[in-house]
Design a protein around this motif. Structure first.
Motif, short mmCIF file in Angstrom:
data_model
loop_
_atom_site.label_atom_id
_atom_site.label_comp_id
_atom_site.label_asym_id
_atom_site.label_seq_id
_atom_site.Cartn_x
_atom_site.Cartn_y
_atom_site.Cartn_z
N ASP A 280 0.84 -1.21 0.00
CA ASP A 280 0.00 0.00 0.00
C ASP A 280 0.87 1.26 0.00
OD1 ASP A 280 -2.41 -1.41 0.01
OD2 ASP A 280 -2.39 -1.59 2.20
N LYS A 281 1.94 1.25 0.78
CA LYS A 281 2.84 2.40 0.83
C LYS A 281 3.53 2.63 -0.51
CE LYS A 281 4.97 4.28 3.96
NZ LYS A 281 5.85 4.85 5.00
N LEU A 282 3.92 1.53 -1.16
CA LEU A 282 4.61 1.66 -2.46
C LEU A 282 3.68 2.20 -3.54
CD1 LEU A 282 6.75 -1.60 -2.40
CD2 LEU A 282 7.60 0.75 -2.32
N ASP A 283 2.39 2.07 -3.35
CA ASP A 283 1.43 2.64 -4.30
C ASP A 283 1.29 4.15 -4.13
OD1 ASP A 283 0.79 0.32 -5.61
OD2 ASP A 283 -0.93 -0.16 -4.34
N ARG A 284 1.91 4.71 -3.08
CA ARG A 284 1.75 6.13 -2.77
C ARG A 284 3.09 6.89 -2.83
NH1 ARG A 284 -2.06 3.36 0.19
NH2 ARG A 284 -4.14 4.32 0.39
N ILE B 13 7.83 1.22 -8.69
CA ILE B 13 7.88 1.02 -7.23
C ILE B 13 9.27 0.58 -6.78
CG2 ILE B 13 5.42 0.48 -6.98
CD1 ILE B 13 6.26 -2.51 -6.85
N ASP B 14 10.25 0.72 -7.64
CA ASP B 14 11.61 0.27 -7.32
C ASP B 14 12.37 1.39 -6.63
OD1 ASP B 14 13.84 -1.32 -7.22
OD2 ASP B 14 14.47 -0.90 -9.27
N ILE B 15 12.54 1.24 -5.32
CA ILE B 15 13.19 2.29 -4.52
C ILE B 15 14.33 1.69 -3.72
CG2 ILE B 15 11.10 3.69 -4.34
CD1 ILE B 15 10.74 2.54 -1.48
N THR B 16 14.99 2.50 -2.92
CA THR B 16 15.98 2.03 -1.97
C THR B 16 15.45 2.30 -0.56
OG1 THR B 16 18.34 2.12 -1.42
CG2 THR B 16 17.27 4.22 -1.92
N GLU B 17 16.28 2.15 0.44
CA GLU B 17 15.81 2.29 1.83
C GLU B 17 15.63 3.76 2.21
OE1 GLU B 17 18.28 0.35 0.86
OE2 GLU B 17 17.97 -1.67 1.62
N PRO C 63 1.71 -16.97 -5.36
CA PRO C 63 1.79 -15.78 -6.22
C PRO C 63 2.83 -14.78 -5.70
CG PRO C 63 -0.49 -16.23 -5.57
CD PRO C 63 0.40 -17.04 -4.67
N ALA C 64 4.07 -14.95 -6.11
CA ALA C 64 5.16 -14.04 -5.75
C ALA C 64 6.20 -14.08 -6.85
CB ALA C 64 5.78 -14.43 -4.41
N LEU C 65 6.96 -13.02 -6.98
CA LEU C 65 7.96 -12.94 -8.04
C LEU C 65 9.16 -13.83 -7.75
CD1 LEU C 65 7.94 -9.08 -8.78
CD2 LEU C 65 6.86 -10.92 -10.12
N THR C 66 9.84 -14.24 -8.81
CA THR C 66 11.02 -15.10 -8.69
C THR C 66 12.06 -14.47 -7.76
OG1 THR C 66 10.67 -15.99 -10.90
CG2 THR C 66 12.87 -16.19 -9.99
N GLN C 67 12.62 -15.31 -6.88
CA GLN C 67 13.60 -15.00 -5.85
C GLN C 67 12.95 -14.71 -4.50
OE1 GLN C 67 16.89 -12.89 -8.76
NE2 GLN C 67 16.94 -12.35 -6.62
N CYS C 68 11.63 -14.63 -4.43
CA CYS C 68 10.97 -14.37 -3.15
C CYS C 68 10.88 -15.66 -2.34
CB CYS C 68 9.56 -13.82 -3.37
SG CYS C 68 9.54 -12.18 -4.10
N TYR D 284 12.71 -3.78 -3.63
CA TYR D 284 11.36 -3.46 -3.15
C TYR D 284 10.30 -4.02 -4.09
CZ TYR D 284 12.70 -0.71 0.87
OH TYR D 284 13.17 -0.33 2.11
N VAL D 285 10.65 -4.25 -5.34
CA VAL D 285 9.70 -4.89 -6.26
C VAL D 285 9.40 -6.30 -5.77
CG1 VAL D 285 9.31 -5.64 -8.64
CG2 VAL D 285 10.55 -3.50 -8.18
N LEU D 286 10.45 -7.01 -5.34
CA LEU D 286 10.26 -8.36 -4.82
C LEU D 286 9.53 -8.34 -3.48
CD1 LEU D 286 13.71 -10.05 -5.64
CD2 LEU D 286 11.63 -9.99 -7.02
N MET D 287 9.94 -7.46 -2.59
CA MET D 287 9.30 -7.40 -1.27
C MET D 287 7.84 -6.99 -1.40
SD MET D 287 12.28 -6.05 1.33
CE MET D 287 12.73 -4.56 0.44
N ASN D 288 7.53 -6.15 -2.37
CA ASN D 288 6.15 -5.76 -2.63
C ASN D 288 5.31 -6.99 -2.97
OD1 ASN D 288 3.99 -3.72 -3.47
ND2 ASN D 288 4.30 -4.82 -5.39
N SER D 289 5.89 -7.89 -3.79
CA SER D 289 5.13 -9.07 -4.19
C SER D 289 4.92 -10.02 -3.01
CB SER D 289 5.80 -9.80 -5.37
OG SER D 289 6.86 -10.62 -4.96
N ILE D 290 5.87 -10.05 -2.06
CA ILE D 290 5.68 -10.86 -0.86
C ILE D 290 4.54 -10.31 -0.03
CG2 ILE D 290 6.73 -11.61 1.31
CD1 ILE D 290 9.42 -11.69 -0.13
#
Length: 437
Positions: free
Chosen positions: A5-9, A33-37, A201-206, A234-240
């Motif tokens: 939800d946060k990454l959508d904003r 949605i690809d960010i750093t910390e 349903p999660a991206l590869t490497q999750c 964050y793209v991967l963590m978003n899918s998790i």
């Protein structure tokens, strides 16, 4: 607020990594949605916000003392788990059908390895279950072992319900869906590692590392900090985070999926064989009693029906399913297999002998002094590399083992059948690396 939800904003301009700057002109899918910390978005290596919240959700789903979100696949979880439980030079018992990441961890940790050998399907050529009695026998002969490492479920969906009085690490890379709704129970162990991306349903490497022995949490965190990337996606963590939503909210979706699997399991073939497995999400189709090879079956599925199997071996194929498959997809597969089956003829089974397993203790090591040896002349020499069929990356030959004639014949048979056999040196199919005298 949840991570996805946060990454959508995202509103602030990114004068920070990554270099695509979320600029859509580059056409990079996921970059939005690809960010750093950055401030407010937590840190995987020291979570106390939205990432910690996702890990808490995973812990609740898998009923663990602590769950660590992984973005380098199950491999990083296996490496960290082995280093957490074992000290350098310890003796460890591992099931021979473990993934190469287990062997790599044992090599890096300089462990003394002994094997527990699961049962073997000698017609189709794959390991099935590890029996409790077999493991108990190995433990009784090696009472100084500090840990046991097994694979459950296997690539072919076989589940080993193992108990032992020493620490147990379970590579459940293919079992992230177990314990959810209608599926068999999730494996029990001190640490259990699963790839979310394989069956959910999660991206590869999750993936996720589930720790059930509280005392291991600090060291597990330490070794994950060492082995896992310091720039988690964050793209991967978003899918998790989204995956957690689906597990928590969409029970009806899993019901429909499970019903589709049950309907498929009653399909009757005249020539092909639908193999039994405890985890029915894996569909194993054998050509053991037909006049075609598994490679031919896979080619027909690809070229005529536009269906791509997960894996092709000598006498069987693996078709992976998930909650992402629709009823229409199952019907399409069933129709294709039934039509193919009608065109086949019965034939004598084609037995496939098991790889020859060493029953002696081994310290997995690679020497700087190696020589190229023709595969057909390698028997009796000591290996200086891993050799494995890909997938599923289970080593056939392990560094520092003496290569047996039966193993050479096994490798040759795999190669001749069109199975992808890989060595570290990439010298196959003609040569392999052995230790120089």
């Amino acid at each position: 607020m949840k991570l996805h939800d946060k990454l959508d904003r995202l509103e602030r301009y990114p004068f920070h990594m990554p270099g695509h700057k979320r600029n859509e002109k580059f056409g990079i899918i996921g970059s939005e949605i690809d960010i750093t910390e950055i401030d407010g978005f937590d840190n995987l290596h020291s979570p106390d916000g939205v990432i910690a919240e996702t890990e808490n959700r995973l812990a609740k789903i898998y009923k663990s003392e602590k769950s660590f979100m992984l973005v380098n696949g199950s491999t990083v979880g296996i490496l960290a788990a082995v280093f957490t439980v074992c000290n350098e030079g310890d003796k460890v018992i591992i099931a021979r059908n473990c993934h190469k990441s287990v062997y790599n961890a044992c090599m890096l940790r300089k462990l003394r390895v002994v094997y527990a050998e699961p049962e073997f399907d000698s017609i189709n050529g794959y390991y099935t279950k590890l029996n409790q009695d077999s493991l108990d026998s190995v433990i009784s002969r090696h009472s100084d072992a500090k840990a046991v490492i097994i694979t459950s479920p296997t690539y072919e969906g076989r589940i080993s319900d193992i108990k032992c009085d020493i620490p147990l690490i379970v590579d459940a890379a293919h079992g992230a869906h177990l314990g959810l709704h209608y599926f068999p129970a999730y494996p029990k162990g001190s640490i259990v590692v699963s790839s979310l991306h394989k069956t959910l349903p999660a991206l590869t490497q999750c993936a996720v590392m589930n720790v059930y022995d509280r005392s291991y949490i600090p060291k597990a965190k330490l070794y994950l900090d060492i082995f896992e990337t310091s720039s988690p996606s964050y793209v991967l963590m978003n899918s998790i985070s989204i995956c957690c939503d689906i597990i928590e909210k969409d029970k009806s979706l899993f019901r429909e999926y499970y019903d589709s699997l049950c309907e498929f399991r009653v399909t009757e073939f005249e020539h092909l064989t639908l193999k039994y497995c405890e985890d029915i999400s894996k569909i194993i189709i054998s050509t053991e009693n037909t006049d075609i090879s598994a490679a031919s079956l896979a080619d027909i599925l690809r070229n005529k029906y536009l269906i791509e199997p997960e894996m092709v071996s000598v006498n069987y194929i693996v078709l992976m399913t998930s909650v992402g498959d629709t009823k229409e997809a199952f019907l399409r597969l069933k129709t294709a297999l039934c039509e193919i089956d009608e065109e086949l003829s019965l034939a004598a089974s084609k037995p496939f002998s098991r790889p020859c397993v060493s029953n002696t203790e081994n310290i997995i090591s690679i020497s700087d002094s190696a020589e190229e040896t023709p595969l057909l002349k390698a028997a009796g020499k000591r290996s200086n590399e891993f050799i494995y069929a890909y997938p599923p990356d289970i080593p056939i030959v392990v560094p520092n083992e003496i290569i047996k004639a039966e193993t050479v014949a096994y490798i040759k048979a795999l190669i001749d059948s069109g199975v992808c056999v890989i060595s570290d040196s990439a010298l196959l199919p003609d040569k392999i690396l052995t230790k120089a005298k």
